[in-house]
Design an enzyme around this catalytic site. Sequence first.
Site, PDB file in Angstrom:
ATOM      1  N   PRO A   1       0.762  -1.249  -0.017  1.00 44.30           N
ATOM      2  CA  PRO A   1      -0.024   0.045  -0.031  1.00 44.30           C
ATOM      3  C   PRO A   1       0.760   1.180   0.024  1.00 44.30           C
ATOM      4  O   PRO A   1       1.921   1.363   0.777  1.00 44.30           O
ATOM      5  CB  PRO A   1      -0.833  -0.052   1.344  1.00 44.30           C
ATOM      6  CG  PRO A   1      -0.710  -1.590   1.782  1.00 44.30           C
ATOM      7  CD  PRO A   1       0.525  -2.160   0.879  1.00 44.30           C
ATOM      8  N   PHE A   2       0.556   2.179  -0.676  1.00 42.82           N
ATOM      9  CA  PHE A   2       0.996   3.323  -0.931  1.00 42.82           C
ATOM     10  C   PHE A   2      -0.138   4.580  -0.622  1.00 42.82           C
ATOM     11  O   PHE A   2      -1.042   4.721  -1.266  1.00 42.82           O
ATOM     12  CB  PHE A   2       1.760   3.812  -2.397  1.00 42.82           C
ATOM     13  CG  PHE A   2       2.311   5.104  -2.230  1.00 42.82           C
ATOM     14  CD1 PHE A   2       3.855   5.035  -1.972  1.00 42.82           C
ATOM     15  CD2 PHE A   2       1.762   6.219  -2.714  1.00 42.82           C
ATOM     16  CE1 PHE A   2       4.350   6.391  -2.166  1.00 42.82           C
ATOM     17  CE2 PHE A   2       2.302   7.560  -3.058  1.00 42.82           C
ATOM     18  CZ  PHE A   2       3.762   7.547  -2.578  1.00 42.82           C
TER      19      PHE A   2
END
Length: 65
Positions: A2-3
Amino acid sequence: MPFINVKQLSGRSEEQRAEIARELTATYARITGVSPENIWVAIEEIPAENWSSAGETFAAKRAKG
């Protein structure tokens, strides 16, 4: 991996930015079960003269009071 990308007006302290990153990471990890080591957070600070709303920069809005 995840970013999380945060865009905000500049002016927050380094301590505030670090706390934002910690809290976002912890919350995402808690909700999703993803390991915090796999969560990336980027905080982009944008100068008030480069961000606008309703056709007026935030720098101009601030100058008005």
